[in-house]
Structure formats: C-alpha cells, structure tokens
Design an enzyme around this catalytic site. Structure first.
Site, mmCIF file in Angstrom:
data_model
loop_
_atom_site.group_PDB
_atom_site.id
_atom_site.type_symbol
_atom_site.label_atom_id
_atom_site.label_comp_id
_atom_site.label_asym_id
_atom_site.label_seq_id
_atom_site.Cartn_x
_atom_site.Cartn_y
_atom_site.Cartn_z
ATOM 1 N N LYS A 15 19.434 18.260 45.282
ATOM 2 C CA LYS A 15 18.639 17.662 46.367
ATOM 3 C C LYS A 15 19.408 17.696 47.691
ATOM 4 O O LYS A 15 18.862 18.100 48.713
ATOM 5 C CB LYS A 15 18.289 16.198 46.040
ATOM 6 C CG LYS A 15 17.524 16.009 44.733
ATOM 7 C CD LYS A 15 17.203 14.548 44.476
ATOM 8 C CE LYS A 15 18.409 13.661 44.255
ATOM 9 N NZ LYS A 15 19.177 13.961 43.006
ATOM 10 N N ARG A 90 12.855 6.218 44.280
ATOM 11 C CA ARG A 90 13.402 6.293 42.927
ATOM 12 C C ARG A 90 12.771 5.292 41.987
ATOM 13 O O ARG A 90 13.131 5.253 40.816
ATOM 14 C CB ARG A 90 14.899 5.975 42.976
ATOM 15 C CG ARG A 90 15.736 7.177 43.229
ATOM 16 C CD ARG A 90 17.108 6.639 43.522
ATOM 17 N NE ARG A 90 18.123 7.322 42.830
ATOM 18 C CZ ARG A 90 18.898 8.241 43.404
ATOM 19 N NH1 ARG A 90 18.709 8.603 44.637
ATOM 20 N NH2 ARG A 90 19.851 8.786 42.731
ATOM 21 N N ARG A 128 31.632 18.962 41.078
ATOM 22 C CA ARG A 128 31.305 18.748 42.502
ATOM 23 C C ARG A 128 32.503 18.187 43.259
ATOM 24 O O ARG A 128 33.263 17.375 42.750
ATOM 25 C CB ARG A 128 30.137 17.772 42.640
ATOM 26 C CG ARG A 128 29.898 17.392 44.119
ATOM 27 C CD ARG A 128 28.596 16.739 44.367
ATOM 28 N NE ARG A 128 28.399 15.547 43.578
ATOM 29 C CZ ARG A 128 27.226 14.922 43.461
ATOM 30 N NH1 ARG A 128 26.169 15.399 44.086
ATOM 31 N NH2 ARG A 128 27.115 13.853 42.725
ATOM 32 N N ARG A 161 33.196 12.301 44.078
ATOM 33 C CA ARG A 161 32.457 11.083 44.365
ATOM 34 C C ARG A 161 32.815 10.024 43.324
ATOM 35 O O ARG A 161 33.068 10.363 42.179
ATOM 36 C CB ARG A 161 30.961 11.378 44.330
ATOM 37 C CG ARG A 161 30.318 11.202 45.680
ATOM 38 C CD ARG A 161 28.953 11.735 45.725
ATOM 39 N NE ARG A 161 28.034 11.064 44.808
ATOM 40 C CZ ARG A 161 26.734 11.329 44.739
ATOM 41 N NH1 ARG A 161 26.230 12.251 45.532
ATOM 42 N NH2 ARG A 161 25.965 10.696 43.897
ATOM 43 N N ARG A 172 23.698 7.372 35.288
ATOM 44 C CA ARG A 172 22.756 7.860 36.310
ATOM 45 C C ARG A 172 21.633 8.663 35.663
ATOM 46 O O ARG A 172 20.471 8.557 36.064
ATOM 47 C CB ARG A 172 23.490 8.710 37.342
ATOM 48 C CG ARG A 172 24.280 7.850 38.328
ATOM 49 C CD ARG A 172 25.446 8.597 38.921
ATOM 50 N NE ARG A 172 25.066 9.722 39.735
ATOM 51 C CZ ARG A 172 25.862 10.772 39.967
ATOM 52 N NH1 ARG A 172 27.063 10.835 39.420
ATOM 53 N NH2 ARG A 172 25.453 11.735 40.743
HETATM 54 P P1 AP5 Z 1 23.891 18.212 44.948
HETATM 55 O O1 AP5 Z 1 23.140 18.977 45.978
HETATM 56 O O2 AP5 Z 1 24.976 17.330 45.416
HETATM 57 O O3 AP5 Z 1 22.877 17.436 43.970
HETATM 58 P P2 AP5 Z 1 22.014 16.130 44.177
HETATM 59 O O4 AP5 Z 1 20.693 16.371 43.556
HETATM 60 O O5 AP5 Z 1 22.040 15.711 45.596
HETATM 61 O O6 AP5 Z 1 22.816 15.145 43.243
HETATM 62 P P3 AP5 Z 1 23.337 13.670 43.501
HETATM 63 O O7 AP5 Z 1 24.424 13.426 42.500
HETATM 64 O O8 AP5 Z 1 23.669 13.453 44.929
HETATM 65 O O9 AP5 Z 1 22.092 12.865 43.113
HETATM 66 P P4 AP5 Z 1 22.026 11.392 42.786
HETATM 67 O O10 AP5 Z 1 20.569 11.177 42.788
HETATM 68 O O11 AP5 Z 1 22.756 11.000 41.553
HETATM 69 O O12 AP5 Z 1 22.881 10.703 43.927
HETATM 70 P P5 AP5 Z 1 22.509 10.006 45.306
HETATM 71 O O13 AP5 Z 1 23.604 10.255 46.249
HETATM 72 O O14 AP5 Z 1 21.128 10.310 45.686
HETATM 73 O O15 AP5 Z 1 24.471 19.268 43.897
HETATM 74 C C1 AP5 Z 1 25.282 18.842 42.815
HETATM 75 C C2 AP5 Z 1 26.399 19.870 42.581
HETATM 76 O O16 AP5 Z 1 25.817 21.100 42.131
HETATM 77 C C3 AP5 Z 1 27.184 20.244 43.848
HETATM 78 O O17 AP5 Z 1 28.514 20.501 43.482
HETATM 79 C C4 AP5 Z 1 26.501 21.526 44.344
HETATM 80 O O18 AP5 Z 1 27.395 22.366 45.051
HETATM 81 C C5 AP5 Z 1 26.060 22.168 43.024
HETATM 82 N N1 AP5 Z 1 24.797 22.913 43.116
HETATM 83 C C6 AP5 Z 1 23.692 22.613 43.852
HETATM 84 N N2 AP5 Z 1 22.717 23.522 43.663
HETATM 85 C C7 AP5 Z 1 23.205 24.421 42.765
HETATM 86 C C8 AP5 Z 1 22.654 25.609 42.155
HETATM 87 N N3 AP5 Z 1 21.400 26.044 42.427
HETATM 88 N N4 AP5 Z 1 23.426 26.280 41.277
HETATM 89 C C9 AP5 Z 1 24.695 25.861 40.992
HETATM 90 N N5 AP5 Z 1 25.271 24.757 41.533
HETATM 91 C C10 AP5 Z 1 24.533 24.039 42.415
HETATM 92 O O19 AP5 Z 1 22.554 8.474 44.872
HETATM 93 C C11 AP5 Z 1 23.780 7.895 44.496
HETATM 94 C C12 AP5 Z 1 23.576 6.446 44.112
HETATM 95 O O20 AP5 Z 1 23.058 5.712 45.234
HETATM 96 C C13 AP5 Z 1 22.562 6.188 42.993
HETATM 97 O O21 AP5 Z 1 23.135 6.305 41.711
HETATM 98 C C14 AP5 Z 1 22.126 4.755 43.297
HETATM 99 O O22 AP5 Z 1 23.095 3.843 42.866
HETATM 100 C C15 AP5 Z 1 22.108 4.735 44.819
HETATM 101 N N6 AP5 Z 1 20.806 5.094 45.397
HETATM 102 C C16 AP5 Z 1 20.516 6.168 46.176
HETATM 103 N N7 AP5 Z 1 19.222 6.187 46.514
HETATM 104 C C17 AP5 Z 1 18.673 5.085 45.942
HETATM 105 C C18 AP5 Z 1 17.352 4.560 45.906
HETATM 106 N N8 AP5 Z 1 16.340 5.182 46.530
HETATM 107 N N9 AP5 Z 1 17.142 3.408 45.203
HETATM 108 C C19 AP5 Z 1 18.153 2.772 44.578
HETATM 109 N N10 AP5 Z 1 19.424 3.213 44.567
HETATM 110 C C20 AP5 Z 1 19.674 4.361 45.243
HETATM 111 MG MG MG Z 2 22.859 14.081 46.652
#
Ligand code: AP5
Ligand code: MG
Length: 219
Positions: A15, A90, A128, A161, A172
């Site tokens: 994402k 979410r 990552r 991270r 997660r």
């Molecule tokens: P990346 O692009 O970083 O993936 P992502 O989908 O953004 O994954 P996240 O881990 O950021 O998602 P998340 O939902 O757990 O975390 P968030 O920060 O939103 O890619 C991942 C890796 O793969 C990278 O190394 C990248 O280079 C690689 N990659 C990408 N595309 C690829 C491909 N096509 N092929 C190969 N490799 C690839 O949330 C974190 C925390 O915040 C949550 O756990 C929660 O506690 C809180 N939070 C955030 N939003 C909310 C909400 N709305 N409500 C409640 N809590 C929330």
């Molecule tokens: Mg992300």
C-alpha cells in the site's frame, strides 16, 4: 468529481509503496495513517506513549483517535482535488465515517484491493527497511538500497519498523483478518472494489493501478 483512492490490503501488500507512486503520478497527497501514527508515537506525551505501545503490539489504534486524525487531515486544502488513503479505513466504523466525509465533501470513493499471499507478506515485512528521515521504503530482496543499509535519497542509515518483528507481524495479520477483511466485504457488497494481483513486481502492480484509476477518472 474529485477522487478518494482507498488502497486496501494486508500488512506488506504494498500500500505504502504504491501510494507513493500514485501520488507522484497524479499529484494527489498520500495520507498514510500508519505514518501519521508513527510520527505521533515519537512525542513524549501520554498520547504519544499510548500510541507507541499499541503500534509495537500490532493491534489497532482506537477508532476515536483515528477519527480525529482523518477529519483533521482530509479537510486541509491539498485534499480538495482528491487524495490517497493508505491504511484507512481498517474497521467498519471507520468505513462509515469515511462514507460520511466523502458524501459531505462531494468526493467519490475508488476502492482498490491489493491481494498478496500470506507467505509473501511475511517475507516482505521481514526484509523491509525504512528511512527514518525521508520515509523511503526499501526491501533487502526486492528493492535493496544501492549502498548497504543506507538511504539512496538522503544517505541516512535504514531501520526496521518497530512492528516488523515476528510476533507483531503475526498479530497484524490476525487483526487484519478479523477487523479489516470485513471492510473489503462491506465495499464489495456495494460493488466498489477493483481487485489487483499484488503478488507481481512493483511496476506491474503500479501499471494495473494506473489503469484502474484512469478508467474511473475518465468517467
Ligand atoms: P509496503 O509498501 O511498505 O507495504 P504496506 O502495505 O504499506 O505494509 P504496512 O506494513 O505498512 O501495512 P500495515 O497495514 O501493517 O501498516 P501501517 O503502517 O498501515 O511494502 C512492504 C515491503 O514489501 C517493503 O519492503 C516493500 O519494498 C516491499 N514490496 C512492496 N511491493 C512489492 C512487490 N510488488 N514485490 C516485492 N516486494 C514489494 O499501520 C501500522 C500500524 O498503525 C497498525 O498496525 C495499527 O496499529 C496502526 N494503524 C494504522 N492505520 C490505522 C487505522 N486506520 N486504524 C487503527 N490503527 C491503525
Ligand atoms: Mg505502509
């Protein structure tokens, strides 16, 4: 009608990676609730410490805190012409709040689900690295930095991270199945979801995303 692009997908689906590319291509701001929360977690205040603890555990931050964040951020001027949501909504509660905001502001939702197999998600998250200074996202397998563990853009040492360790990754993924997969169903019932195979290369995934967005934009 201005578009609100909602990128859905499990942790590690890509994402953040794709939101940055879409933002650069179309000029819309990327709103990553994860990034906003990580910034808030740096503050040495009761709220900052609370958020830091929740993030490290892999659980969700409360809907109340998210409602404040999203209302404040989306009413800024740069969101008038549309914006990209990465990590929101979410929960069903958050999806209902977003429906209301979008309706009130005369925007249109474009929901895109980036699907990736569980095994690949775990491998991606374990490899990552992020730049703590400029936010660039790397992967030691699929997108390594040019120089060992240093950011290509600003030279800062890369980090893992806090929630990319095995326990938090499992949590997660579990929370995603329980709380967030139903949100995709909620949108599917409204026939709003474009499905994308996120298991391919970043460029291929991006091409598909651009196609979906341009199709909706042309209407
Ligand atoms: P990346 O692009 O970083 O993936 P992502 O989908 O953004 O994954 P996240 O881990 O950021 O998602 P998340 O939902 O757990 O975390 P968030 O920060 O939103 O890619 C991942 C890796 O793969 C990278 O190394 C990248 O280079 C690689 N990659 C990408 N595309 C690829 C491909 N096509 N092929 C190969 N490799 C690839 O949330 C974190 C925390 O915040 C949550 O756990 C929660 O506690 C809180 N939070 C955030 N939003 C909310 C909400 N709305 N409500 C409640 N809590 C929330
Ligand atoms: Mg992300």
């Amino acid at each position: 009608m201005a578009k609100v692009i909602v990128l859905m997908g499990a942790p590690g689906a890509g994402k953040g990676t794709q939101a940055q590319l879409i933002s650069r291509r179309f000029g819309w701001p990327q709103i990553s609730t994860g990034d906003i929360l990580r910034e808030m977690a740096e503050q040495d205040t009761p709220l900052g410490r609370h958020i830091k603890g929740v993030l490290a555990s892999g659980r969700l931050v409360s809907d109340e805190i998210l409602a404040d964040i999203i209302q404040e951020r989306t009413q800024r001027d740069d969101c008038r012409g549309g914006y990209i949501l990465d990590g929101f909504p979410r929960t069903i509660h958050q999806a209902e709040l977003l429906d209301r905001l979008v309706r009130e502001r005369g925007h249109e939702l474009v929901v895109i689900n980036i699907a990736v197999a569980r095994q690949a998600l775990v491998a991606r998250l374990a490899a990552r690295r992020i730049c703590p200074r400029c936010g660039a996202v790397y992967n030691m397998h699929s997108r390594p930095p040019r120089e060992d563990e240093l950011c290509d853009r600003c030279g800062t040492p890369l980090r893992r991270r806090a929630d990319d360790h095995p326990d938090a990754i499992q949590k997660r993924l579990e929370v995603y199945q329980k709380e967030t997969a139903p949100v995709i169903e909620y949108y599917r019932q409204q026939k709003k979801v474009a499905e994308i195979d996120g298991g391919r290369s970043m460029d291929e995934v991006f091409e598909d995303l651009v196609r979906v967005i341009e199709e909706k934009n042309g209407r």
